[in-house]
Write an enzyme that holds these catalytic residues in place. Structure first.
Site, short mmCIF file in Angstrom:
data_model
loop_
_atom_site.label_atom_id
_atom_site.label_comp_id
_atom_site.label_asym_id
_atom_site.label_seq_id
_atom_site.Cartn_x
_atom_site.Cartn_y
_atom_site.Cartn_z
N TYR A 174 0.84 -1.20 0.00
CA TYR A 174 0.00 0.00 0.00
C TYR A 174 0.88 1.26 0.00
CZ TYR A 174 -3.30 3.58 1.45
OH TYR A 174 -4.06 4.73 1.50
N ASP A 175 1.90 1.25 0.86
CA ASP A 175 2.81 2.41 0.91
C ASP A 175 3.49 2.64 -0.44
OD1 ASP A 175 2.21 2.84 3.58
OD2 ASP A 175 3.90 1.64 4.31
N LYS B 157 5.64 2.73 17.33
CA LYS B 157 4.42 2.84 16.52
C LYS B 157 3.63 1.53 16.64
CE LYS B 157 2.73 3.92 11.89
NZ LYS B 157 1.88 2.73 11.78
N GLU C 180 -4.37 4.25 20.41
CA GLU C 180 -4.38 3.06 19.57
C GLU C 180 -4.92 1.86 20.34
OE1 GLU C 180 -2.91 2.17 15.50
OE2 GLU C 180 -3.05 4.00 16.68
#
Length: 667
Positions: free
Chosen positions: A33-34, A115, A175
């Site tokens: 996707y990136d 992250k 998150e």
């Protein structure tokens, strides 16, 4: 042509956004996707025309589904720009410096946060009470998941403000994630219930949070880390580090962070976290760098979809897309036939790979892999690369079939009922299995050939001096004298050990053959019951089932082994070279230990305790787990403890490992 490519990419990325954010069912890995998003950004820049507001390069997430009520965020949730190499992190620092001018000094601080690979949510608190929880959605509005959020222990229903004054309205961002332990437990449960497994913890967390029944969400053991605020949070703190401390005081779970002054220190922390990644209890897919000071953040502002003052530095992709060139069939050391995808080389998990396992024929068919297929390849940590699945499957593709014979030795293949693996039946003659077969054949519990260690076996096979087990008895010892470390005495000792093994017991010879499901105890029982190798070779399954502890599966395995011509050929050559397995001189229950109760304690160097117990049981012995007045003999290995002391107090006979081996080898 350029505009057509751009439009096609926009349509493609919007579909992937919908699958990822709305359906929780992505069909391509994040790295793919990136790559597509960066390609679109580059093409839009090349075109030079105004970019529409709905382009994936200008938007965040996807429009919420109709399953849950839509909820507007008071302040939009932005996404983060990504960095994939050191130069992009250095460029990020330079942009910060350029944007701040003289305000940027050598003491300007960045905060570093792991992250988390989870699902972003926005929590709305009114007068300190949780009133609404919504997913990110498209950044402006998301799905109302308040009932499900309330099941997460890391999220307080009422903030623990103490003596502090909290805003009348405060949005807390963070998150939702699923720990590795909870993820594994959930997939185990899914499999037990015949349901599909989740591909990764992020998908599992997203799917769990979007359940219509909050009771199901509660059982999924979700977690939450707070990392920021929206409306009402502007004046709570002067920096990101102060804000995280405050959120922790309010009752939220927050991650451990680190501070840095420049890109060199940012990158050093990145390397540390990448090394710690596998040991962490939850999945992270990169590191987030933020300018710590809020006033400086405010000065820099944001672009269409992301702030200028923060960036996510992604770890090397653990899932990537590549193309399969061919399907190759490999034979493992135990004879298992495994399909392997030969692929276009691709970097995954920081390593370039060109081959990945497909495990077995059933997996190959389930994943729909074939020559020419585009596939997702996964590699986590030091795990061997594997093909996850094929994408964009061609309905006219020709799928590979299982070979009819072993691709190495041409022996027939077989599959045990209830198992998925197909195996080569030419165990003794198949060169793919040779090193492992030889290690077992010469071990102390088998033919007991001293001097043949793993390294020497590997070299003898690699140099072509051993092409099957029978070659062991026709070695050219003189040629070994040219090898480093193979002196005259060592060669002489090796020759003596090989010659002495020719008259090993029948039980040990059977064990040495490495017949599937036939261990040392079963070998001893077979030798005692039949009395000769020929009788065992000719025995049908009914005759084998008459042996103590031999069940249908073991009987079928023995019959299959002695029905394979390749195995019979190797055994015949062994006999021709002088190997003469010695039949037992005793009948069952005539062993000197027969009927006695024996306890084993401590550790043994030449045999595993469980194997020794099995062999003793086959000889009519009664192994016991504890010492009592009914114990006849205690066999003590190294580091024998309380059992040895108790046996001494009771006056029980005590023996050592050497005596144990002698009893097991008694004729």
């Amino acid at each position: 042509m350029l505009k057509q490519r751009i439009e096609a990419l926009r349509v493609c990325l919007k579909e992937h956004n919908y699958r990822y954010y709305t359906l929780d069912a992505p069909i391509i890995p994040d790295a793919e996707y990136d790559r597509l998003l960066r390609q679109l950004e580059s093409l839009e820049t090349e075109l030079g025309e105004p970019i529409p507001a709905d382009s994936p390069t200008q938007t965040v997430g996807a429009i919420p589904s109709n399953t849950f009520r839509a909820r507007e965020h008071t302040e939009a949730l932005l996404s983060l720009a990504n960095a994939f190499d050191e130069s992009e992190v250095e460029a990020f620092e330079q942009r910060i410096a350029d944007g701040l001018g003289e305000a940027f000094t050598q003491d300007t601080l960045f905060i570093i946060e792991p992250k988390v690979d989870g699902l972003a949510v926005n929590l709305r608190y009114e007068r300190g009470n949780l009133t609404i929880a919504a997913t990110r959605g498209d950044g402006r509005s998301g799905e109302d998941v308040t009932d499900n959020i309330r099941t997460i222990a890391d999220i307080p229903w009422q903030m623990h403000s103490g003596e502090m004054t909290v805003p009348d309205l405060l949005e807390v961002r963070g998150e939702v994630y699923m720990s590795k332990t909870s993820f594994n437990a959930l997939n185990t449960l899914q499999q037990a219930n015949g349901a599909a497994s989740f591909a990764n913890p992020r998908n599992a967390a997203a799917g769990s949070l979007r359940q219509l029944d909050a009771k199901i969400t509660a059982k999924r053991n979700l977690n939450f880390f707070a990392y920021g605020v929206g409306a009402g949070g502007r004046d709570l703190a002067a920096s990101q580090s102060e804000l995280l401390d405050l959120l922790h005081t309010f009752g939220f779970a927050v991650q451990e962070t680190a501070m840095a002054k420049n890109s060199k220190e940012l990158l050093a922390r990145y390397q540390q976290l990448m090394l710690q990644r596998e040991a962490m209890p939850y999945e992270i897919d990169g590191v987030v760098y933020k300018l710590n000071n809020f006033d400086m953040q405010q000065r820099l502002g944001a672009v269409a979809r992301s702030p200028r003052w923060a960036i996510a530095h992604k770890f090397p992709a653990q899932e990537v897309v590549t193309t399969v060139n061919d399907i190759i069939w490999q034979v493992g050391r135990t004879g298992v036939i495994t399909p392997v995808a030969d692929m276009q080389p691709v970097a995954v998990g920081g390593v370039t790979v060109s081959r990945a396992t497909l495990h077995n024929i059933d997996e190959l068919q389930r994943k729909q892999v074939y020559a020419g297929a585009r596939v997702i390849v996964r590699r986590a940590g030091d795990v061997i690369p594997e093909v996850v699945k094929a994408i964009d499957v061609d309905e006219n593709a020709v799928f590979p079939a299982l070979p009819e014979h072993c691709p190495v030795c041409a022996a027939s293949l077989f599959r045990v009922e209830g198992e998925v693996a197909w195996r080569c039946s030419g165990g003794l003659s198949c060169s793919a299995q040779l090193k492992e077969r030889l290690r077992h054949f010469v071990s102390r519990g088998a033919m007991d050939i001293e001097g043949l260690g793993d390294k020497l076996i590997a070299k003898l096979v690699d140099e072509g001096k051993l092409t099957d087990i029978a070659n062991l008895y026709e070695l050219d010892y003189q040629s070994l004298s040219a090898w480093q470390g193979m002196g005259e005495k060592k060669i002489s000792n090796l020759y003596t050990a090989v010659e002495q093994s020719k008259t090993q017991t029948l039980a040990r010879f059977l064990h040495a053959l490495g017949i599937r499901h036939v261990g040392s105890a079963t070998s001893a029982a077979l030798a005692t019951h039949f009395g000769s190798l020929d009788a065992i070779k000719l025995a049908d399954e009914d005759a084998l089932l008459a042996v103590p502890d031999v069940g249908p599966e073991v009987a079928a395995s023995i019959r299959s082994f002695f029905s394979e011509a390749h195995n019979l050929n190797v055994i015949e050559r062994l006999l021709e070279k002088g190997v003469s397995p010695q039949a037992p001189k005793i009948q069952l229950n005539s062993h000197p230990l027969s009927g006695k109760t024996i306890v084993l304690t401590g550790s043994f160097s030449a045999i595993q305790r469980r194997s020794a117990q099995e062999q003793l049981r086959a000889l009519g012995v009664k192994p016991a787990s504890s010492v009592s007045k009914n114990t006849d003999i205690l066999i003590a290995g190294e580091k024998a403890g309380s059992k040895l002391k108790k046996a001494q107090e009771l006056g029980i006979e005590i023996a050592n490992e050497d005596q144990l081996l002698a009893w097991l080898d008694w004729q």
